[in-house]
Design a protein around this motif. Structure first.
Motif, PDB file in Angstrom:
ATOM      1  N   ALA A  15      -0.492  -8.276   0.239  1.00  0.00           N
ATOM      2  CA  ALA A  15      -1.396  -7.383   0.964  1.00  0.00           C
ATOM      3  C   ALA A  15      -1.149  -7.462   2.470  1.00  0.00           C
ATOM      4  O   ALA A  15      -1.144  -6.440   3.166  1.00  0.00           O
ATOM      5  N   LEU A  16      -0.915  -8.671   2.966  1.00  0.00           N
ATOM      6  CA  LEU A  16      -0.647  -8.857   4.391  1.00  0.00           C
ATOM      7  C   LEU A  16       0.623  -8.130   4.815  1.00  0.00           C
ATOM      8  O   LEU A  16       0.647  -7.428   5.838  1.00  0.00           O
ATOM      9  N   THR A  69      -2.454 -12.320  -1.713  1.00  0.00           N
ATOM     10  CA  THR A  69      -2.850 -12.252  -0.307  1.00  0.00           C
ATOM     11  C   THR A  69      -1.655 -11.941   0.580  1.00  0.00           C
ATOM     12  O   THR A  69      -1.742 -11.125   1.509  1.00  0.00           O
ATOM     13  N   THR A  81       0.833  -1.205   0.000  1.00  0.00           N
ATOM     14  CA  THR A  81       0.000   0.000   0.000  1.00  0.00           C
ATOM     15  C   THR A  81       0.861   1.245   0.000  1.00  0.00           C
ATOM     16  O   THR A  81       1.777   1.383   0.792  1.00  0.00           O
ATOM     17  N   GLN A 139       8.457  -7.171   0.911  1.00  0.00           N
ATOM     18  CA  GLN A 139       7.331  -7.300   0.011  1.00  0.00           C
ATOM     19  C   GLN A 139       7.617  -8.447  -0.961  1.00  0.00           C
ATOM     20  O   GLN A 139       8.726  -8.991  -0.987  1.00  0.00           O
ATOM     21  N   PRO A 184      -0.190   4.866   3.664  1.00  0.00           N
ATOM     22  CA  PRO A 184      -0.366   4.134   4.913  1.00  0.00           C
ATOM     23  C   PRO A 184      -1.703   4.450   5.576  1.00  0.00           C
ATOM     24  O   PRO A 184      -2.126   5.599   5.622  1.00  0.00           O
ATOM     25  N   TRP A 185      -2.356   3.411   6.067  1.00  0.00           N
ATOM     26  CA  TRP A 185      -3.621   3.598   6.782  1.00  0.00           C
ATOM     27  C   TRP A 185      -3.313   4.080   8.194  1.00  0.00           C
ATOM     28  O   TRP A 185      -2.323   3.688   8.812  1.00  0.00           O
ATOM     29  N   GLY A 211       1.980  -5.610   3.361  1.00  0.00           N
ATOM     30  CA  GLY A 211       1.731  -4.176   3.273  1.00  0.00           C
ATOM     31  C   GLY A 211       0.935  -3.665   4.461  1.00  0.00           C
ATOM     32  O   GLY A 211       1.254  -2.618   5.028  1.00  0.00           O
ATOM     33  N   ASP A 212      -0.088  -4.403   4.863  1.00  0.00           N
ATOM     34  CA  ASP A 212      -0.900  -3.998   6.017  1.00  0.00           C
ATOM     35  C   ASP A 212      -0.058  -3.946   7.296  1.00  0.00           C
ATOM     36  O   ASP A 212      -0.276  -3.089   8.155  1.00  0.00           O
ATOM     37  N   ALA A 213       0.890  -4.870   7.411  1.00  0.00           N
ATOM     38  CA  ALA A 213       1.729  -4.939   8.605  1.00  0.00           C
ATOM     39  C   ALA A 213       2.891  -3.950   8.548  1.00  0.00           C
ATOM     40  O   ALA A 213       3.649  -3.841   9.503  1.00  0.00           O
TER      41      ALA A 213
END
Length: 242
Positions: free
Chosen positions: A134-135, A131, A2, A144, A5-6, A137-139
């Motif tokens: 994405a994991l 999957t 991502t 990557q 960043p969220w 990236g979320d962490a």
């Protein structure tokens, strides 16, 4: 990974800056997801055995459940945390996504038929490679997914500043456009070695030099039968002095 960043709602409402910390290794918040990913993604026993063989796993050097080497996806997901990234990297190298897709087609042989969507409506295939990326990236992992190309296998690679990554992509494309295919190959190979899970710095340096030589020798030292980057540098020095 991502690009934006969220940020948790509570942090946004508090006006806090985005936490841009990149996490090395296997942080606590990533470990359960990696273990679950291994359990869900390894769909054949043979793939487990290949990982064990490729990583040279041994009960003499690591502690496993029941004192035995993993023989199932469940067992492989329970390896010591120090081995988790190596297992994930190896699964990517062994084309875990292709294996999963093949098994999916075996279980749903008519999925490609136009009538399948009307009558059977089989579950959609979810690529485990997507999957995983994405994991990570979320962490906000330091790693990557690296896709396979003609100079490197698939695997994990370090997350690099987007500007640097774009510069390398541009350089390889320019080399290809100039019919310097060797230079393009060595640039990609150098990148893969430099940012792999277990970097090969000397190999990356050698490949980077070869890439430069492929471009520079025809321009500055084409008359020398065994020209090297050193020959190019000497020629540039002579021209500069003149």
């Amino acid at each position: 990974m991502t690009t934006s960043p969220w940020q948790p709602l509570s942090d946004r409402e508090a006006g806090l800056p985005i936490d841009r910390t990149v996490h090395e290794g296997v942080p606590e918040h990533l470990e359960p997801g990696l273990r679950s990913w291994i359990r869900d993604s390894v769909v054949t026993e043979s793939l487990v055995h290949r990982v064990v063989a490729a990583l040279r796993l041994s009960t003499d050097t690591h502690t496993f459940d029941n004192g035995r080497l993993p023989s199932s996806a469940q067992g492989l997901s329970r390896v010591p945390v120090s081995l988790l990234l190596d297992v994930v990297d190896c699964l990517l190298y062994l084309d875990v996504g292709e294996v999963a897709h093949h098994e999916y087609l075996v279980k749903h042989p008519n999925v490609l038929s136009p009538l399948a969507a009307v009558f059977s409506k089989p579950a959609k295939f979810v690529d485990p490679v997507d999957t995983l990326d994405a994991l990570l990236g979320d962490a906000v992992s330091a790693y990557q997914v690296r896709e396979a190309d003609d100079s490197a296998h698939a695997g994990l690679e370090r997350v690099v500043d987007a500007t640097v990554a774009d510069s390398v992509v541009m350089a390889t494309r320019q080399a290809e456009a100039s019919s310097r295919s060797d230079a393009s190959f060595y640039l990609r190979s150098s990148w893969a070695k430099a940012y792999a899970l277990h970097p090969d710095s000397s190999g990356a340096y050698v490949d980077a030099v070869r890439a430069v030589e492929d471009v520079a020798i025809p321009l500055y030292a084409s008359t020398e039968p065994r020209a090297t980057l050193g020959s190019v540098i000497r020629e540039l020095d002579r021209n500069g002095a003149a």
